[in-house]
Enzyme design. Structure first.
Site, short mmCIF file in Angstrom:
data_model
loop_
_atom_site.label_atom_id
_atom_site.label_comp_id
_atom_site.label_asym_id
_atom_site.label_seq_id
_atom_site.Cartn_x
_atom_site.Cartn_y
_atom_site.Cartn_z
N MET A 1 0.83 -1.18 0.00
CA MET A 1 0.00 0.00 0.00
C MET A 1 0.87 1.24 0.00
O MET A 1 2.07 1.16 0.26
CB MET A 1 -0.90 -0.02 1.24
N CYS A 2 0.30 2.39 -0.24
CA CYS A 2 1.02 3.65 -0.29
C CYS A 2 0.19 4.72 0.40
O CYS A 2 -0.93 4.48 0.84
CB CYS A 2 1.29 4.06 -1.74
#
Length: 236
Positions: free
Chosen positions: A1-2
Site C-alpha cells: 500500500m502507499c
C-alpha cells in the site's frame, strides 16, 4: 500500500505536504495512522509540482525511504506551487523497487499516483497497447488513464473508467487514484481511505496530515473533482 496527498490553492511549499504537518507524508512513510495494508512506506517516494516556466510539471522521485534523502528537506522548503502532488510507496509483493515504479507518473501536463494494488492483466488491456514507465501495476494504471486522457476524456472520466473497469475485473483490487493537470485535481476511492480538507484551498490525502478540524472522510467508491472554483464528490 502507499500514501499520497495533493494541494490546490494559493502557492504552498512541498514541505506543506511532507514535513511541516505533524502527520505529513514524511511521518506517514514510517508511522501511518490509518493504513490497512502494510506497516511502513519505505520503498520510495515522489513529488510533483507545476511552475509557470515549464509546460510540464517538475518531478522528483527516489527509490529510497523519504527519511533517508538528505536533499529533500531543502528542496521541499523552496519548491512552491498552487498545485502539488506527493506520494510515499509500499511496494506490492513482486513489484520492482526503482524510481520508474514510483509515483507520480507523468504524461505531458498530468501527474498520477496510485494507492493500492490491482492485477496487471486487466490494466494492461485497458492501456490499449500504450507503454508504461515501469512493469509495476501502478504504472499500467497510469498508462490506461493517460490513454483515455489523450483521447479526449476529462481527467475525472478517465480515472472513473479505468477504476470501474479494473475494479470489476479484479474484485480484490484497491484503486485509490490521485491525479492533477496543474489547475484541477481528481481522485478516486476504491478500497482505501481518502480525506478532504477545504479550509483555505483543496487538500486531499490518504489520511489527515494533522489533527485540526475540517477533515472530511470521502465515502468508498467515490470520485472527487476539485478546481479553483470548488469541489464535488460523486459515486463511481
Amino acid at each position: 500500500m502507499c500514501r499520497h496527498a495533493a494541494w490546490l490553492g494559493a502557492p504552498r511549499s512541498v514541505a506543506s505536504l511532507v514535513s511541516e504537518p505533524e502527520h505529513g507524508l514524511l511521518r506517514q512513510s514510517y508511522a501511518p495512522r490509518m493504513q490497512r495494508h502494510g506497516l511502513i512506506n519505505a520503498d520510495g517516494f515522489g513529488i510533483g509540482w507545476y511552475d509557470a516556466a515549464r509546460a510540464e510539471p517538475v518531478r522528483y522521485r527516489r527509490s529510497i525511504p523519504m527519511w533517508a534523502d538528505a536533499n529533500l528537506p531543502a528542496l521541499a522548503e523552496v519548491a512552491r506551487s498552487s498545485c502539488l502532488l506527493a506520494a510515499v510507496r509500499s511496494a506490492s509483493v513482486g513489484m520492482p523497487i526503482e524510481e520508474s515504479a514510483t509515483a507520480p507518473f507523468t504524461d505531458g501536463a498530468w501527474l498520477l499516483s496510485h494507492n493500492g494494488r490491482v492485477a496487471r492483466g486487466p490494466v494492461r488491456e485497458l492501456a490499449d497497447g500504450a507503454g508504461a514507465e515501469s512493469t509495476c501495476d501502478a504504472a499500467w494504471v497510469a498508462a490506461a488513464v493517460f490513454v483515455r486522457r489523450r483521447a479526449g476524456l476529462t481527467l475525472g472520466d478517465a480515472l472513473s473508467e479505468v477504476v470501474v473497469n479494473a475494479g470489476t475485473k479484479d474484485p480484490a483490487g484497491r484503486l485509490n487514484l490521485l491525479a492533477s493537470d496543474g489547475s484541477s485535481l481528481a481522485a478516486t476511492t476504491w478500497g482505501d481511505t481518502l480525506f478532504l480538507n477545504l479550509d483555505d484551498g483543496v487538500l486531499v490525502a490518504s489520511e489527515p496530515l494533522d489533527d485540526r478540524p475540517g477533515w472530511q472522510a470521502v465515502p468508498d467508491r467515490s470520485l472527487v473533482l476539485a478546481s479553483f472554483d470548488g469541489v464535488r464528490v460523486q459515486p463511481l
